[in-house]
Design a protein around this motif. Structure first.
Motif, PDB file in Angstrom:
ATOM      1  N   PRO A  58      33.900  42.910  49.097  1.00 44.63           N
ATOM      2  CA  PRO A  58      32.630  43.028  49.144  1.00 44.63           C
ATOM      3  C   PRO A  58      32.372  41.588  49.710  1.00 44.63           C
ATOM      4  O   PRO A  58      31.206  41.835  50.021  1.00 44.63           O
ATOM      5  CB  PRO A  58      32.757  43.518  47.257  1.00 44.63           C
ATOM      6  CG  PRO A  58      33.468  43.372  46.714  1.00 44.63           C
ATOM      7  CD  PRO A  58      34.832  42.595  47.598  1.00 44.63           C
ATOM      8  N   ILE A  59      33.381  40.743  49.708  1.00 43.66           N
ATOM      9  CA  ILE A  59      32.760  39.198  50.286  1.00 43.66           C
ATOM     10  C   ILE A  59      32.446  39.192  51.568  1.00 43.66           C
ATOM     11  O   ILE A  59      31.639  39.336  52.009  1.00 43.66           O
ATOM     12  CB  ILE A  59      33.420  38.710  49.918  1.00 43.66           C
ATOM     13  CG1 ILE A  59      33.197  37.521  48.014  1.00 43.66           C
ATOM     14  CG2 ILE A  59      33.017  37.559  50.464  1.00 43.66           C
ATOM     15  CD1 ILE A  59      34.327  36.886  47.177  1.00 43.66           C
ATOM     16  N   ILE A 132      30.749  27.618  52.060  1.00 48.43           N
ATOM     17  CA  ILE A 132      29.448  27.646  50.673  1.00 48.43           C
ATOM     18  C   ILE A 132      30.297  28.978  50.149  1.00 48.43           C
ATOM     19  O   ILE A 132      30.767  30.259  51.089  1.00 48.43           O
ATOM     20  CB  ILE A 132      28.453  28.762  51.296  1.00 48.43           C
ATOM     21  CG1 ILE A 132      27.888  27.637  52.542  1.00 48.43           C
ATOM     22  CG2 ILE A 132      26.989  29.074  50.163  1.00 48.43           C
ATOM     23  CD1 ILE A 132      26.097  28.186  52.359  1.00 48.43           C
ATOM     24  N   THR A 133      30.651  28.824  49.262  1.00 49.68           N
ATOM     25  CA  THR A 133      31.613  29.610  47.473  1.00 49.68           C
ATOM     26  C   THR A 133      30.615  30.662  47.836  1.00 49.68           C
ATOM     27  O   THR A 133      30.017  29.916  46.743  1.00 49.68           O
ATOM     28  CB  THR A 133      32.832  29.600  47.376  1.00 49.68           C
ATOM     29  OG1 THR A 133      33.605  30.626  46.524  1.00 49.68           O
ATOM     30  CG2 THR A 133      32.435  28.531  46.776  1.00 49.68           C
ATOM     31  N   PRO A 134      30.714  31.806  47.489  1.00 49.00           N
ATOM     32  CA  PRO A 134      29.932  33.169  47.426  1.00 49.00           C
ATOM     33  C   PRO A 134      30.608  33.610  45.507  1.00 49.00           C
ATOM     34  O   PRO A 134      30.328  34.350  44.976  1.00 49.00           O
ATOM     35  CB  PRO A 134      29.860  34.317  48.101  1.00 49.00           C
ATOM     36  CG  PRO A 134      31.133  33.967  48.521  1.00 49.00           C
ATOM     37  CD  PRO A 134      31.283  32.433  49.047  1.00 49.00           C
ATOM     38  N   SER A 135      31.619  33.231  45.422  1.00 49.64           N
ATOM     39  CA  SER A 135      32.745  33.251  43.909  1.00 49.64           C
ATOM     40  C   SER A 135      33.597  31.877  43.113  1.00 49.64           C
ATOM     41  O   SER A 135      34.040  32.265  41.977  1.00 49.64           O
ATOM     42  CB  SER A 135      33.376  34.587  44.444  1.00 49.64           C
ATOM     43  OG  SER A 135      34.238  33.662  45.625  1.00 49.64           O
ATOM     44  N   ALA A 136      33.880  31.175  44.164  1.00 51.48           N
ATOM     45  CA  ALA A 136      34.994  30.656  43.372  1.00 51.48           C
ATOM     46  C   ALA A 136      34.259  29.561  42.399  1.00 51.48           C
ATOM     47  O   ALA A 136      32.667  29.045  42.290  1.00 51.48           O
ATOM     48  CB  ALA A 136      35.715  28.941  43.898  1.00 51.48           C
ATOM     49  N   THR A 137      34.325  29.799  40.657  1.00 53.44           N
ATOM     50  CA  THR A 137      33.346  29.426  39.513  1.00 53.44           C
ATOM     51  C   THR A 137      34.415  28.018  38.517  1.00 53.44           C
ATOM     52  O   THR A 137      33.441  27.885  37.830  1.00 53.44           O
ATOM     53  CB  THR A 137      33.059  30.386  38.459  1.00 53.44           C
ATOM     54  OG1 THR A 137      34.782  30.709  37.813  1.00 53.44           O
ATOM     55  CG2 THR A 137      31.972  31.234  39.324  1.00 53.44           C
ATOM     56  N   CYS A 281      26.826  36.891  38.724  1.00 50.07           N
ATOM     57  CA  CYS A 281      26.506  38.070  40.046  1.00 50.07           C
ATOM     58  C   CYS A 281      25.487  38.855  39.872  1.00 50.07           C
ATOM     59  O   CYS A 281      25.364  39.431  38.808  1.00 50.07           O
ATOM     60  CB  CYS A 281      27.664  39.172  40.318  1.00 50.07           C
ATOM     61  SG  CYS A 281      28.373  39.815  39.278  1.00 50.07           S
ATOM     62  N   ILE A 282      24.500  39.202  40.544  1.00 49.85           N
ATOM     63  CA  ILE A 282      23.038  40.020  39.980  1.00 49.85           C
ATOM     64  C   ILE A 282      23.345  41.291  40.688  1.00 49.85           C
ATOM     65  O   ILE A 282      23.745  41.794  41.095  1.00 49.85           O
ATOM     66  CB  ILE A 282      22.275  39.487  40.836  1.00 49.85           C
ATOM     67  CG1 ILE A 282      20.476  39.672  40.496  1.00 49.85           C
ATOM     68  CG2 ILE A 282      22.948  39.896  42.243  1.00 49.85           C
ATOM     69  CD1 ILE A 282      19.468  39.013  41.417  1.00 49.85           C
ATOM     70  N   ALA A 309      26.736  40.192  46.916  1.00 53.73           N
ATOM     71  CA  ALA A 309      24.670  39.777  47.253  1.00 53.73           C
ATOM     72  C   ALA A 309      25.149  38.776  48.217  1.00 53.73           C
ATOM     73  O   ALA A 309      23.963  37.886  48.583  1.00 53.73           O
ATOM     74  CB  ALA A 309      23.943  40.253  46.517  1.00 53.73           C
ATOM     75  N   GLU A 310      25.782  37.520  46.938  1.00 50.62           N
ATOM     76  CA  GLU A 310      26.363  36.333  47.143  1.00 50.62           C
ATOM     77  C   GLU A 310      26.472  36.000  48.180  1.00 50.62           C
ATOM     78  O   GLU A 310      25.957  34.913  49.113  1.00 50.62           O
ATOM     79  CB  GLU A 310      26.338  36.214  45.767  1.00 50.62           C
ATOM     80  CG  GLU A 310      26.286  35.449  44.625  1.00 50.62           C
ATOM     81  CD  GLU A 310      26.166  37.395  43.421  1.00 50.62           C
ATOM     82  OE1 GLU A 310      25.653  36.750  43.073  1.00 50.62           O
ATOM     83  OE2 GLU A 310      27.392  38.290  44.386  1.00 50.62           O
ATOM     84  N   ALA A 311      27.312  36.453  48.583  1.00 49.42           N
ATOM     85  CA  ALA A 311      28.144  36.256  50.555  1.00 49.42           C
ATOM     86  C   ALA A 311      27.299  36.104  51.190  1.00 49.42           C
ATOM     87  O   ALA A 311      26.989  35.445  52.137  1.00 49.42           O
ATOM     88  CB  ALA A 311      29.733  37.251  50.485  1.00 49.42           C
ATOM     89  N   TYR A 312      26.238  37.516  51.060  1.00 44.93           N
ATOM     90  CA  TYR A 312      25.073  37.796  52.375  1.00 44.93           C
ATOM     91  C   TYR A 312      24.260  36.746  51.658  1.00 44.93           C
ATOM     92  O   TYR A 312      24.031  35.742  52.862  1.00 44.93           O
ATOM     93  CB  TYR A 312      24.251  38.722  51.663  1.00 44.93           C
ATOM     94  CG  TYR A 312      23.334  39.348  52.610  1.00 44.93           C
ATOM     95  CD1 TYR A 312      22.967  40.061  53.150  1.00 44.93           C
ATOM     96  CD2 TYR A 312      21.838  38.806  52.441  1.00 44.93           C
ATOM     97  CE1 TYR A 312      22.459  40.447  54.385  1.00 44.93           C
ATOM     98  CE2 TYR A 312      20.503  38.889  53.247  1.00 44.93           C
ATOM     99  CZ  TYR A 312      20.904  39.758  54.154  1.00 44.93           C
ATOM    100  OH  TYR A 312      20.451  40.197  54.941  1.00 44.93           O
ATOM    101  N   ASP A 313      23.785  35.593  50.968  1.00 39.93           N
ATOM    102  CA  ASP A 313      22.969  34.807  50.713  1.00 39.93           C
ATOM    103  C   ASP A 313      23.307  33.330  51.849  1.00 39.93           C
ATOM    104  O   ASP A 313      23.309  32.878  52.153  1.00 39.93           O
ATOM    105  CB  ASP A 313      22.841  34.232  48.847  1.00 39.93           C
ATOM    106  CG  ASP A 313      21.646  35.167  49.027  1.00 39.93           C
ATOM    107  OD1 ASP A 313      20.244  35.638  49.796  1.00 39.93           O
ATOM    108  OD2 ASP A 313      21.072  35.351  47.522  1.00 39.93           O
ATOM    109  N   ALA A 314      24.808  33.092  51.698  1.00 39.68           N
ATOM    110  CA  ALA A 314      25.788  32.331  51.904  1.00 39.68           C
ATOM    111  C   ALA A 314      25.795  32.525  53.105  1.00 39.68           C
ATOM    112  O   ALA A 314      25.513  31.539  53.763  1.00 39.68           O
ATOM    113  CB  ALA A 314      26.952  32.088  51.175  1.00 39.68           C
TER     114      ALA A 314
END
Length: 378
Positions: A58-59, A132-137, A281-282, A309-314
């Motif tokens: 998905p990313i 910009i990581t969309p997932s590493a927390t 994640c939204i 969606a977070e990857a899209y924003d990044a």
């Protein structure tokens, strides 16, 4: 889905000066036209193959969608490249060195996981390559002094307490057993949950990634008789673990986090029913992401997965810079550091450590063989 942007004055002025040189010229002296390529690339860094590929897909697709939409109307096309780390900290350093050596690469969406982020971060910082990581927390990633590091979602210092709160207030579990998978992500998150649950924790255990026999852990859990089990780790192990816990007699609530939020977890079938999943994640049911979700499904034939969606924003942050004429790493880093605009998941703005200014954590439940959003954990 391009938007009007609000930028720091200095960055806007810099971008204006660069805009005349960002695109190459054709032999006949034109500006390159709609089919020209600029010598700029954006990259995905994370698992395209391997056990964690389900979380990488998905990313990749969220990033791809943003770039495809940008290229539709761009005078100069942005190239998308992928560095397949398989989510492994062992693979990450060499791949990061390869990426750093490509001067036309001016932004990275990723790394996807915390362990590989820790392993690659020094290399990206030394090369001045913004990520910009969309997932590493893992929260400690922001404490390494990397000025190139940015995170498009809340870290586990927010997800962990939210998970603990949900376990206490919604699940109403008085006794909790905490398990982690020894990864940078899983162990860090489980430690935060354990600390927040305090006296409610009746036992802990650590498993290993790629492990398939959890009988020793199951015995510890059943002996402790908890109301809930929290697992910090990824879906490959969670899918097997929850089945063995159910077979061993555990009938409480299984609680996991974003590393398990993948359709492959549903392979556990009845054993997965009732599982609570927390994630910064939204949900794609939120109005803010409705248009994105429709575009995503139209392009890929499926609903957006975790962190699409977070990857899209990044990716959009980088693309907005390119749209303003930024064509090198130093200027892109300044652009990202000063970015402040509304994304589809949140207001996109970073503090001095690269953490997002706007953070939300959501709960999901496995119901009827599907992962169903329950709403934001306040």
């Amino acid at each position: 889905m391009r938007r009007n942007k609000v930028f720091a004055t200095g960055v806007a002025a810099l971008a204006l000066g660069l805009s005349l040189t960002a695109c190459g010229t054709t032999e006949d002296g034109g500006n390159g036209g709609s089919d020209a390529d600029c010598d700029v690339k954006l990259a995905f860094f994370g698992p395209e193959t391997g056990d964690a590929a389900g979380l990488g897909k998905p990313i990749i697709q969220g990033t791809q969608l943003a770039i495809d939409q940008y290229n539709e109307d761009a005078d100069c096309k942005v190239e998308f490249v992928k560095y397949d780390s398989q989510g492994s900290p062992d693979e990450a350093p060499a791949l990061a060195t390869e990426a750093a050596g490509d001067e036309s690469l001016i932004g990275v969406v990723g790394p996807a996981f915390s362990g590989e982020s820790a392993a690659a971060g020094d290399t990206f910082a030394e090369a001045g390559l913004p990520t910009i990581t969309p997932s590493a927390t893992n929260p400690t990633l922001a404490d390494n002094g990397w000025d190139t590091f940015h995170r498009a979602l809340g870290n586990d210092a927010t997800q962990g307490p939210a998970a603990a709160k949900y376990i206490k207030d919604t699940v109403k579990a008085g006794k909790v057993f905490v398990i982690d998978d020894a990864s940078e992500y899983g162990a860090g998150l489980a430690g935060i949950v354990e600390k927040d649950l305090a006296d409610a924790v009746v036992g802990t255990d650590t498993i290993q990634q790629k492990q398939t026999d959890f009988s020793a852990t199951v015995t510890k859990v059943t002996d402790a008789k908890p109301d809930a089990v929290f697992f910090g780790g990824y879906y490959a192990e969670a899918t097997i673990l929850v089945g063995q816990l159910r077979d061993g007699g555990f009938d409480g609530t299984f609680v996991v986090a974003d590393g398990v939020k993948d359709p492959a977890f549903l392979d556990a079938k009845d054993a997965a029913e009732g599982t609570i999943i927390t994630c910064p994640c939204i949900p794609d049911t939120e109005p803010a992401v409705a248009e994105f979700a429709a575009d995503y499904e139209a392009e890929f034939g499926e609903a957006p997965g975790t962190y699409a969606a977070e990857a899209y924003d990044a990716a959009t942050i980088f693309l907005d810079g390119i749209d303003e004429g930024v064509d090198n790493r130093a200027d892109m880093l300044e652009f990202v550091n000063n970015y402040d605009d509304e994304g589809i998941t949140k207001q996109l703005k970073f503090d001095e450590k690269g953490e997002p200014a706007d953070v939300h954590v959501y709960a999901y439940t496995v119901k009827g063989g599907a992962i169903v959003p329950e709403g934001e954990i306040k």
